[in-house]
Each structure stands twice: as structure tokens, then as C-alpha cells.
Design an enzyme around this catalytic site. Structure first.
Site, mmCIF file in Angstrom:
data_model
loop_
_atom_site.group_PDB
_atom_site.id
_atom_site.type_symbol
_atom_site.label_atom_id
_atom_site.label_comp_id
_atom_site.label_asym_id
_atom_site.label_seq_id
_atom_site.Cartn_x
_atom_site.Cartn_y
_atom_site.Cartn_z
ATOM 1 N N LYS A 122 0.744 -1.236 0.007
ATOM 2 C CA LYS A 122 0.199 -0.051 0.012
ATOM 3 C C LYS A 122 0.889 1.222 0.135
ATOM 4 O O LYS A 122 1.523 1.334 0.956
ATOM 5 C CB LYS A 122 -0.780 -0.019 1.177
ATOM 6 C CG LYS A 122 -1.957 1.022 0.999
ATOM 7 C CD LYS A 122 -3.125 0.968 2.068
ATOM 8 C CE LYS A 122 -4.221 1.613 1.838
ATOM 9 N NZ LYS A 122 -5.265 1.634 2.851
ATOM 10 N N GLY A 135 -1.288 7.749 -5.441
ATOM 11 C CA GLY A 135 -1.000 6.437 -5.058
ATOM 12 C C GLY A 135 0.291 6.237 -3.986
ATOM 13 O O GLY A 135 0.445 5.074 -3.634
ATOM 14 N N ARG A 199 -13.295 -7.390 -2.713
ATOM 15 C CA ARG A 199 -14.409 -6.640 -2.204
ATOM 16 C C ARG A 199 -15.745 -7.045 -2.767
ATOM 17 O O ARG A 199 -15.880 -7.405 -3.884
ATOM 18 C CB ARG A 199 -13.826 -5.108 -2.321
ATOM 19 C CG ARG A 199 -12.551 -4.779 -1.633
ATOM 20 C CD ARG A 199 -11.904 -3.844 -2.741
ATOM 21 N NE ARG A 199 -10.345 -3.864 -2.172
ATOM 22 C CZ ARG A 199 -10.108 -2.904 -1.459
ATOM 23 N NH1 ARG A 199 -10.824 -1.926 -0.825
ATOM 24 N NH2 ARG A 199 -8.537 -2.933 -1.181
ATOM 25 N N ASP A 269 -16.923 -0.681 -1.648
ATOM 26 C CA ASP A 269 -15.527 -0.980 -2.042
ATOM 27 C C ASP A 269 -14.504 -1.130 -0.870
ATOM 28 O O ASP A 269 -13.563 -1.725 -0.756
ATOM 29 C CB ASP A 269 -15.025 0.098 -2.871
ATOM 30 C CG ASP A 269 -15.165 1.757 -2.270
ATOM 31 O OD1 ASP A 269 -16.349 1.956 -1.983
ATOM 32 O OD2 ASP A 269 -14.022 2.322 -2.024
HETATM 33 P P1 AMP Z 1 -10.745 4.934 0.443
HETATM 34 O O1 AMP Z 1 -11.752 5.991 0.876
HETATM 35 O O2 AMP Z 1 -9.343 4.955 1.064
HETATM 36 O O3 AMP Z 1 -11.190 3.443 0.529
HETATM 37 O O4 AMP Z 1 -10.343 5.265 -1.122
HETATM 38 C C1 AMP Z 1 -11.421 5.237 -2.229
HETATM 39 C C2 AMP Z 1 -10.622 5.194 -3.236
HETATM 40 O O5 AMP Z 1 -9.714 6.238 -3.587
HETATM 41 C C3 AMP Z 1 -9.879 3.750 -3.710
HETATM 42 O O6 AMP Z 1 -10.213 3.477 -5.183
HETATM 43 C C4 AMP Z 1 -8.618 4.038 -3.481
HETATM 44 O O7 AMP Z 1 -7.580 3.368 -4.000
HETATM 45 C C5 AMP Z 1 -8.215 5.887 -3.964
HETATM 46 N N1 AMP Z 1 -7.321 6.587 -3.203
HETATM 47 C C6 AMP Z 1 -7.473 6.737 -1.904
HETATM 48 N N2 AMP Z 1 -6.204 7.670 -1.668
HETATM 49 C C7 AMP Z 1 -5.413 7.359 -2.844
HETATM 50 C C8 AMP Z 1 -4.075 7.933 -3.188
HETATM 51 N N3 AMP Z 1 -3.442 8.565 -2.279
HETATM 52 N N4 AMP Z 1 -3.654 7.675 -4.468
HETATM 53 C C9 AMP Z 1 -4.426 6.884 -5.247
HETATM 54 N N5 AMP Z 1 -5.666 6.571 -5.128
HETATM 55 C C10 AMP Z 1 -6.190 6.702 -3.777
HETATM 56 MG MG MG Z 2 -10.784 1.741 -0.062
#
Ligand code: AMP
Ligand code: MG
Length: 514
Positions: A122, A135, A199, A269
Site C-alpha cells: 500500500k 498512489g 471486495r 468498495d
Molecule cells: P478509500 O476511501 O481509502 O477506500 O479510497 C477510495 C478510492 O480512492 C480507492 O479506489 C483508493 O484506491 C483511492 N485512493 C485513495 N487515496 C489514494 C491515493 N493517495 N492515491 C491513489 N488512490 C487513492
Molecule cells: Mg478503500
């Protein structure tokens, strides 16, 4: 490390995008896209979970190559790293394609018992699913995920695990409070593991794209690999699958209630198809008991993901999964029945667990009223959820109630509140008399069910503050404490949140920024 034993079953089992194109985009019809890791230059390993690594068949870090692998610096030539595509409902709305935006798969490893475990970094770089983000992960959120997932594991709650945690050597810009004050923070990368990271959203995406063949393939794969309780030859296997996911989910949410865990972002998700706790973001344990508590500042004022809403939201999420699986099950009535049964299953398990928390060997008529009374008491008196049960174990007479419970309230208890407490405790003691086990057995039940150590947000906050100045003492202490959460390893960890942290961001509430 057995890096040469890492396999990548997705690559030949499912349709994928092998272009390696890192550009963020929609990737219809595929389950994954191959994507390179960032190859960090100046990493520093902070924690390595050697026991887990041995358990899953990966083994010890023995040389530079192993270390570089863990830290996402360099990977063995034969591996094609990849990110998976999934969709989701976020805060109740369909969000379309999401996917692993800052998670990249290394593949899976098999142990000597034939059990496969998936490996994922991660924060190892952007993927086609990063949606205008970088990312990357910051130290703050990675420490929280690593430690909390391990804490949950040792509490006996199904979860993804933390394998390693490292500084990436990069600085990452984040606007932590989303208030126009972006700052540089230490970047981090963690490796996490799970039997599967699938998921609800993976199934939702394929279904929404009408990729029914791949949906069926993925569901067959999931049943065969992770649901041994289902006969994969049965004509009813898809509806049984949905029932099983529903049951595992109910079980998970009951476990969260047992220890007072609030996930904070229960979007579809972030719901594991295996019923694991996944995606540690703005989570928190409840300190002062409140069904209305949400740790997620993005979740205000709606409080969709508040502590007391988690079962209802899980059921709502299952509803979305039912829609996604409909093309395979094609039986509305069956799906509806499973969704309705969720309530019954949840409440039955919930009451069984609550009974254990109170030291009852079975659920008797009237207990549900006692549990409701307890909720009201805890809320009205602003009592600490965890400490309340710890103190109940020490209860002998009602003459020392003030001494026993006075200091676990987040306010000062007045005479009226103390008499409410006394009424409750007297009812509780009358109920305890109906137990058909000994007092010692009842106490043992309580001590196995009620943790003495929970990883409160303020402890994580202090740990992160220390790490920022290069100190690892608290981190190391937490790593010891979380392995035995049903014991009081360090008395200072078994206290309520200090008042200096009331309202402090990161101690009770958090933003999603990570
Ligand atoms: P989360 O709310 O953390 O579950 O994230 C929701 C979506 O946003 C998922 O598809 C994550 O992979 C993407 N995401 C969140 N933070 C980042 C980041 N810093 N870089 C790339 N994708 C992100
Ligand atoms: Mg997530």
C-alpha cells in the site's frame, strides 16, 4: 525469503490489461491491469512481522533483495505487479469504477499447509485506478493501518494483516483537514496480506459492466477457494454464496460491536467478500459510548457510518451485492429472504456476544432489555465502553459503585446518575443469579470477551508524534501490548482517553486524508 515461490494466479485466470500503461483510465472488461511499483530509493524498514511472514510461507528477511522487495524498492524479475479494478457505492451513491489506487499486488504465496495468502503493497505508487491521486501513503495513515490491523487480529477479529511498515524516503503532500493547508509529510509503504482482498466492489463492477461471464468466473473462483462450506457443484451455489457472505458480514459487525470498533468508511468498495475488516482509514474505537459517534469528519453531519449504524449499513451494502449477483442467482425472492434474514442472524449473534460480555452463559428472555438499558446507561453517563466491562468484572458489592465507575466517565457523575447506575447494577446482579455456571466461569467468559487493551486513537496519535521525531519506543510498546489484548500488559494503556485529547484531530475524529 521465498520470493521465487510467489505466484500470480490472477494473471492467467482472469482477463487483464497487460499494457503496463500507468495512465489513469477506465479499464472495461478486465479484472486487473499490470502496473509497476515506484521503486523507492531511500527506504527504511520500521516494522517487519516475521511471525506472519513465516506463517504464510514467505519466511525471514535474509538479504538485501528481500528487504528491497518488502520496501517496494526492487522486485524479482519474474513478477508482473498488478492493480485490480473494482467499483463501489460511496456514502450511498454509485461511484462507478474505483480500483486499487494505491495498492499494488505482488501476487500470492502458499505455505506448507497449502494455504495461499495474497501480498499487496500500500503506497507503492500510482496505478490506472489512482483517480488523479498519487498512489502514495503517508506515515500517519500507514502506522494506523499496520498497528490496527494487527490489533484486530489479536483481538480475534477477521482482518487483513500487516506484514511490514517502512518509510518510503519520499515526502508526500497532503491537505490533512481539507482546509487549504497542504503540508509535506513522511511517505510510507506497507505490505499487507489477506487470504483475498476481493471486495463487494469487484462483483459490482463486473455486473455493472454486464461482464457476466467474468462475474461468474470470479464468483466460481471465490467459492472454490474461500468458501469450502459450499458445494461448488451444487445448482444453488450462488445463492448459498450470497447467504454465506451475508452471514460472515453479520458476524464481522457483531465482532466490531464486541470491542467497540467503528470502521468509519463502510463504502461497498471497503467491504471484504470474505468478511474481513479491510481498509483502515478514519476508524476508531468508541471511548465514551455513543451510538451516534462517527470518527470520520467527512461523515458529518449525516453520520451514515456512525457506530450504531454499522449493522444497518452492512445490510444496505449486502443489498448492493445482491443486485450485483442477481444475473447469477436470478431469484429475487431468495435474495430478499437472505437480506431479511440478516437482521435476525445479526441480532441473535449480537445478543449472544453481549451475554458473554456480561458473563451470562446463555441469552435468557428479558436480556435484550438489559442490553438496551446498558446502552442507555453508558450513553447517559458518558462511560467508557471498554472500561465499563473491565470494571464489571471487579464488581463485588454495590457499595463501592462511585469508586469503581466514577473515574471511567467522560463527565463527573452526579447523585442522580449514580443512582441510575445503582439501579442497573442491582438488576444486573439479579440476572447474574440465573446463570447456570459458577462465578469463576462467568468471570472467565467476561475476561475472554472483553479486551483489557484496545488501540485507542490517542495512543496511535502519540505513537505517530514520536515517530515524526524518530522515536520508536511507543511503537515497540504497542507492538507488545496488542499481542495480548485480553491482558493488561501496560496499565497506562488501559485508561480512558486523557482529557487533553478531547476534540484533538487524530485522537477521536479524523479526516479520510491518507
Ligand atoms: P478509500 O476511501 O481509502 O477506500 O479510497 C477510495 C478510492 O480512492 C480507492 O479506489 C483508493 O484506491 C483511492 N485512493 C485513495 N487515496 C489514494 C491515493 N493517495 N492515491 C491513489 N488512490 C487513492
Ligand atoms: Mg478503500
Amino acid at each position: 525469503m521465498n520470493l521465487d515461490k510467489i505466484t500470480q494466479q490472477y494473471l492467467d485466470k482472469f482477463p487483464g490489461d497487460f499494457s503496463g500503461n500507468p495512465m489513469q483510465r477506465q479499464t472495461p472488461k478486465v479484472l486487473f491491469s499490470t502496473t509497476d511499483i515506484v521503486e523507492f530509493q531511500n527506504t527504511q524498514l520500521l516494522v517487519f512481522n516475521e511471525r506472519l511472514s513465516e506463517e504464510i510461507g514467505l519466511g525471514k528477511v535474509e538479504n538485501e533483495e528481500d528487504l528491497k522487495f518488502m520496501n517496494a524498492e526492487r522486485i524479482p524479475k519474474n513478477l508482473k505487479t498488478y492493480a485490480t479494478a473494482y467499483a463501489g457505492h460511496q456514502f450511498g451513491n454509485w461511484a462507478g469504477q474505483l480500483g486499487d489506487g494505491r495498492a499494488i499486488f505482488a501476487g500470492e504465496i502458499e505455505n506448507s499447509k497449502g494455504k495461499k495468502t495474497e501480498l499487496q503493497w500500500k503506497g507503492a505508487g500510482a496505478t490506472p485506478y489512482s483517480r488523479h491521486a498519487d498512489g502514495r501513503a503517508v506515515l500517519r495513515s500507514s502506522v494506523r493501518e499496520y498497528l490496527m490491523s494487527e490489533a484486530m487480529h489479536h483481538l480475534g477479529i477477521p482482518t487483513t494483516r500487516g506484514l511490514s511498515l517502512s518509510l518510503s524516503g519520499e515526502k508526500v503532500v497532503r491537505d490533512m483537514m481539507y482546509d487549504g493547508n497542504p503540508q509535506y509529510e513522511n511517505g510510507a509503504v506497507m505490505m499487507r496480506t489477506a487470504e483475498s482482498f476481493l471486495r463487494f466492489g469487484h462483483f459490482e463492477l463486473l455486473s455493472a459492466q454486464n461482464e457476466i461471464e467474468t462475474l461468474q468466473k470470479l464468483t466460481d473462483f471465490t467459492i472454490e477457494n474461500y468458501f469450502p462450506e459450499i458445494d461448488s457443484k451444487s445448482p444453488e451455489k450462488y445463492s448459498e454464496f450470497f447467504q454465506n457472505v451475508s452471514e460472515r458480514t453479520a458476524n464481522l459487525i457483531v465482532e466490531w460491536y464486541r470491542v467497540g470498533f467503528v470502521h468509519g468508511v463502510m463504502n461497498t468498495d471497503n467491504m471484504s467478500i470474505l468478511g474481513l475488516t479491510i481498509d483502515y482509514g478514519p476508524f476508531s474505537f468508541v471511548d465514551e459510548y455513543s451510538l451516534n459517534f462517527t470518527p470520520n469528519t467527512t461523515d458529518l453531519p449525516g453520520r451514515r457510518y456512525a457506530f450504531g449504524n454499522q449493522a444497518k449499513i452492512a445490510q444496505w451494502n449486502l443489498w448492493q451485492l445482491a443486485n450485483a449477483l442477481f444475473p447469477l442467482i436470478k431469484d429475487e425472492k431468495k435474495l430478499e429472504k437472505t437480506l431479511n434474514d440478516f437482521n435476525e442472524i445479526f441480532w441473535k449473534k449480537h445478543d449472544e456476544v453481549m451475554a458473554k460480555k456480561f458473563g451470562f452463559n446463555e441469552v435468557l428472555e428479558g436480556d435484550d432489555q438489559l442490553f438496551t438499558d446498558a446502552q442507555k446507561l453508558l450513553e447517559d453517563l458518558k462511560l467508557d465502553y471498554t472500561l465499563f466491562f473491565n470494571r464489571l468484572e471487579k464488581l463485588v458489592t454495590t457499595s463501592d459503585l462511585k469508586e469503581l465507575f466514577g473515574d471511567i466517565s467522560y463527565s463527573i457523575l452526579n447523585e442522580e446518575q449514580l443512582s441510575m447506575l445503582e439501579v442497573f447494577i442491582k438488576n444486573y446482579q439479579i440476572r447474574l443469579e440465573k446463570n447456570t455456571i459458577s462465578k469463576a466461569e462467568s468471570l472467565e467468559l467476561m475476561s475472554k470477551t472483553n479486551p483489557k487493551f484496545i488501540l485507542r486513537n490517542y495512543i496511535l496519535f502519540e505513537c505517530i508524534e514520536e515517530l515524526k521525531v524518530g522515536k520508536k519506543d511507543l511503537l515497540n510498546k504497542i507492538l507488545v501490548a496488542l499481542e495480548n489484548p485480553y491482558q493488561e500488559t501496560y496499565p497506562e494503556f488501559s485508561q480512558k482517553r486523557p482529557s487533553k485529547y478531547d476534540g484533538q484531530t487524530g485522537c477521536s475524529t479524523l479526516s479520510c486524508s491518507s
